[in-house]
Design an enzyme around this catalytic site. Sequence first.
Site, short mmCIF file in Angstrom:
data_model
loop_
_atom_site.label_atom_id
_atom_site.label_comp_id
_atom_site.label_asym_id
_atom_site.label_seq_id
_atom_site.Cartn_x
_atom_site.Cartn_y
_atom_site.Cartn_z
N TYR A 33 0.82 -1.21 0.00
CA TYR A 33 0.00 0.00 0.00
C TYR A 33 0.85 1.25 0.00
CZ TYR A 33 0.74 0.89 5.04
OH TYR A 33 1.28 1.18 6.26
N ARG A 52 8.17 4.17 -4.61
CA ARG A 52 8.24 3.17 -3.54
C ARG A 52 7.25 2.03 -3.81
NH1 ARG A 52 7.49 5.21 2.44
NH2 ARG A 52 5.34 5.38 1.72
N ARG A 100 -7.22 -20.68 -2.07
CA ARG A 100 -6.20 -20.54 -1.03
C ARG A 100 -5.05 -21.53 -1.21
NH1 ARG A 100 -4.64 -22.21 4.10
NH2 ARG A 100 -3.73 -20.53 5.32
N LYS A 147 6.43 -2.04 1.85
CA LYS A 147 5.25 -1.47 2.55
C LYS A 147 4.06 -2.41 2.42
CE LYS A 147 3.13 3.10 3.26
NZ LYS A 147 3.22 3.09 4.70
N GLU A 179 11.65 2.24 14.43
CA GLU A 179 10.82 3.36 13.96
C GLU A 179 9.52 3.37 14.76
OE1 GLU A 179 9.73 2.71 9.80
OE2 GLU A 179 9.75 0.56 10.14
N1 PDD Z 1 2.75 4.96 7.32
N2 PDD Z 1 7.42 3.75 8.94
C1 PDD Z 1 6.30 3.01 8.91
C2 PDD Z 1 6.29 1.70 9.58
C3 PDD Z 1 5.15 3.50 8.25
O1 PDD Z 1 4.03 2.76 8.20
C4 PDD Z 1 5.19 4.79 7.64
C5 PDD Z 1 4.01 5.37 6.90
C6 PDD Z 1 6.39 5.52 7.72
C7 PDD Z 1 6.55 6.88 7.08
O2 PDD Z 1 6.58 6.80 5.67
P1 PDD Z 1 6.07 8.01 4.76
O3 PDD Z 1 6.82 9.21 5.19
O4 PDD Z 1 6.40 7.58 3.39
O5 PDD Z 1 4.59 8.15 5.02
C8 PDD Z 1 7.49 4.96 8.36
C9 PDD Z 1 1.56 5.41 6.64
C10 PDD Z 1 1.37 6.87 6.68
C11 PDD Z 1 0.37 4.62 7.17
O6 PDD Z 1 0.54 3.44 7.37
O7 PDD Z 1 -0.72 5.19 7.32
#
Ligand code: PDD
Length: 284
Positions: A33, A52, A100, A147, A179
């Site tokens: 996503y 990304r 599945r 992601k 993070e």
């Molecule tokens: N999350 N680290 C993680 C684990 C994240 O899920 C996100 C973003 C970030 C920051 O990435 P960016 O600056 O590209 O948004 C770092 C999004 C916003 C979410 O899951 O809603």
Amino acid sequence: MSRIVYVNGDYVPEGEAVISIFDRGFLMADGVYEVTSVLDGKLVDFAGHMARLRRSLGELDMASPASDVELETIHRELVTRNTLVEGGIYLQVTRGAADRDFLYPETAEPSLVLFTQAKPLVASPVAARGIKVISIPDQRWARRDIKTVQLLAPSMGKMAARAAGADDAWMVEEGLVTEGTSNNAYIVTTDGTIVTRELSQSILHGITRAAVLRFAREAQMKIEERPFTIAEAQEAAEAFITSASMFVCPVVDIDGVAVGAGTPGPVAQRLREIYIEESVKAAV
Ligand code: PDD
């Protein structure tokens, strides 16, 4: 509120959007996503999010459902149809529907879903007061640079934070902060250096992180990309997080210990101002 959402080629009212129960996003969290923020009805850092997305798809050997141009058109169409001025657009690609099986299907068509979420981003009350975080063990899989929609560990982290009277959690692995549950984590040392973990498979390569570090360098701020401990963060002058939905947001308390004066610090506030100003200018 009923939004118009996008699902596999169609714009439909949200109550009418349908995905198969065999979709591997649903059965296996086999999906990726992106969240792109919208300011003044324009897309922030859209090219970065698409780059990304391509990387996430490539790492998982997942087919792309549409070109970047088509994806941009869908984003714009959703902004228009929902008269979105400020907020975010969520995009999800999954490997698609197939009976599945742990093995990837050879012929499934990827599923593509997008929807909007209206939210005040610039005048954020949370950013104005700063957030409290708790530390938790990082229980996610080892490829956090992709992601994926496997967000149970981060969800549990946010629930634990809420139960502790905090706003979010910083995840810790081998004694070092990786993070935040949905954001990148930073401290500002007492000599004014911005410290954030270097890019690797241990963290998501934040699009906001890249922009904020670029702006910080342009403003002659000192940056060190290295991991830090919770103890170092608690003794730092400031702490903050970045993400597409929070931009730059000060952290004022870590595990019950006030960071600096316990109020949003000047470096985080300045970076937030610069980020918003530059993003509004560069949004497309
Ligand atoms: N999350 N680290 C993680 C684990 C994240 O899920 C996100 C973003 C970030 C920051 O990435 P960016 O600056 O590209 O948004 C770092 C999004 C916003 C979410 O899951 O809603």
